[in-house]
Design an enzyme around this catalytic site. Structure first.
Site, PDB file in Angstrom:
ATOM      1  N   LEU A 161     -11.163  -2.018  -1.677  1.00 29.98           N
ATOM      2  CA  LEU A 161     -10.093  -1.490  -2.521  1.00 29.98           C
ATOM      3  C   LEU A 161      -8.896  -1.312  -1.587  1.00 29.98           C
ATOM      4  O   LEU A 161      -8.907  -0.456  -0.710  1.00 29.98           O
ATOM      5  CB  LEU A 161     -10.502  -0.167  -3.173  1.00 29.98           C
ATOM      6  CG  LEU A 161     -11.632  -0.275  -4.194  1.00 29.98           C
ATOM      7  CD1 LEU A 161     -11.965   1.092  -4.781  1.00 29.98           C
ATOM      8  CD2 LEU A 161     -11.293  -1.261  -5.300  1.00 29.98           C
ATOM      9  N   PRO A 162      -7.861  -2.139  -1.755  1.00 30.96           N
ATOM     10  CA  PRO A 162      -6.819  -2.347  -0.732  1.00 30.96           C
ATOM     11  C   PRO A 162      -5.790  -1.228  -0.581  1.00 30.96           C
ATOM     12  O   PRO A 162      -4.590  -1.427  -0.766  1.00 30.96           O
ATOM     13  CB  PRO A 162      -6.166  -3.646  -1.200  1.00 30.96           C
ATOM     14  CG  PRO A 162      -6.316  -3.621  -2.689  1.00 30.96           C
ATOM     15  CD  PRO A 162      -7.645  -2.975  -2.940  1.00 30.96           C
ATOM     16  N   CYS A 163      -6.224  -0.057  -0.155  1.00 32.11           N
ATOM     17  CA  CYS A 163      -5.293   1.041   0.061  1.00 32.11           C
ATOM     18  C   CYS A 163      -4.343   0.758   1.226  1.00 32.11           C
ATOM     19  O   CYS A 163      -3.280   1.370   1.322  1.00 32.11           O
ATOM     20  CB  CYS A 163      -6.053   2.345   0.274  1.00 32.11           C
ATOM     21  SG  CYS A 163      -7.216   2.312   1.646  1.00 32.11           S
ATOM     22  N   HIS A 164      -4.691  -0.206   2.068  1.00 27.74           N
ATOM     23  CA  HIS A 164      -3.813  -0.554   3.198  1.00 27.74           C
ATOM     24  C   HIS A 164      -2.502  -1.170   2.720  1.00 27.74           C
ATOM     25  O   HIS A 164      -1.526  -1.201   3.466  1.00 27.74           O
ATOM     26  CB  HIS A 164      -4.528  -1.510   4.157  1.00 27.74           C
ATOM     27  CG  HIS A 164      -4.960  -2.798   3.528  1.00 27.74           C
ATOM     28  ND1 HIS A 164      -6.182  -2.909   2.866  1.00 27.74           N
ATOM     29  CD2 HIS A 164      -4.360  -4.011   3.448  1.00 27.74           C
ATOM     30  CE1 HIS A 164      -6.301  -4.156   2.417  1.00 27.74           C
ATOM     31  NE2 HIS A 164      -5.210  -4.835   2.751  1.00 27.74           N
ATOM     32  N   ARG A 165      -2.437  -1.626   1.477  1.00 28.03           N
ATOM     33  CA  ARG A 165      -1.225  -2.248   0.937  1.00 28.03           C
ATOM     34  C   ARG A 165      -0.210  -1.232   0.424  1.00 28.03           C
ATOM     35  O   ARG A 165       0.851  -1.610  -0.056  1.00 28.03           O
ATOM     36  CB  ARG A 165      -1.592  -3.200  -0.204  1.00 28.03           C
ATOM     37  CG  ARG A 165      -2.441  -4.366   0.233  1.00 28.03           C
ATOM     38  CD  ARG A 165      -2.769  -5.267  -0.938  1.00 28.03           C
ATOM     39  NE  ARG A 165      -3.756  -6.262  -0.533  1.00 28.03           N
ATOM     40  CZ  ARG A 165      -4.605  -6.848  -1.366  1.00 28.03           C
ATOM     41  NH1 ARG A 165      -4.596  -6.541  -2.653  1.00 28.03           N
ATOM     42  NH2 ARG A 165      -5.466  -7.733  -0.926  1.00 28.03           N
TER      43      ARG A 165
END
Length: 193
Positions: A161-165
């Site tokens: 789940l791309p929270c880094h984006r």
């Protein structure tokens, strides 16, 4: 032969020198986990009921305790059930995959984190970023940018789940569970593709 000798003979161990010993077969765990070394650090990956419940930079003891409390007390370190998760993560981290084809279970997330994380892949796209404020507005909580940042900072299913984006309003990189170097690596990886 006495009755006692007869009973003892029935309990006698077979001669194993003539046969190959059988390896024990362990039952599948309710929660299987493994530690996986990646270019951004060691991650604890966990699966329960065929769904990813953790893809975390958290330490093993803390994460397995959380899994035992939230999912099931039967948490075993078993790598094989996580083969597909590891394969997809490795493909992503070398730029051969842009999206994960994995089911996720947010059992370790708070209700607010679930609200933020459930639609995160639709709020972001590979190679692009969004802001904490934009995500807050998207979930109808326009004044909750800081709370969104806190929720994403404790994302139990990092990378998948791309929270880094999600970045600050001025484009600055803010906290990330794996550290800012890991966040920078992931964003640079996606920007190259």
């Amino acid at each position: 032969m006495t009755d006692l000798e007869s009973r003892l003979n029935r309990l006698a161990m077979p001669d194993l020198s003539q046969t190959e010993p059988k390896r024990p077969v362990l039952p599948d765990a309710d929660v299987a986990y493994t530690l996986h070394d990646t270019p951004i650090g060691t991650m604890l990956l966990a699966i329960a009921g065929g769904r990813v419940v953790a893809s975390s930079f958290g330490d093993e003891e803390t994460m397995t305790t959380r899994l035992a409390r939230a999912v099931s007390p039967r948490v075993l370190r078993q790598a094989r059930p996580l083969d597909e998760v590891r394969r997809q993560l490795d493909e992503y981290l070398v730029g051969r995959r842009q999206a994960f084809d994995l089911e996720v279970d947010l059992a370790l997330a708070t209700p607010f984190q679930r609200l933020v994380l459930t639609d995160l892949p639709t709020h972001t796209s590979y190679g692009a970023t969004t802001t904490y404020g934009t995500v807050a507005a998207d979930i109808d909580k326009p004044k909750a940018a800081r709370a969104v940042g806190t929720a994403l900072g404790a994302n139990p299913v990092c990378v998948v789940l791309p929270c880094h984006r999600v970045v600050g309003a001025n484009g600055a990189l803010a906290g990330y569970a794996g550290g800012l170097d890991a966040k920078r690596f992931l964003l640079n990886l996606e920007a190259k593709s």
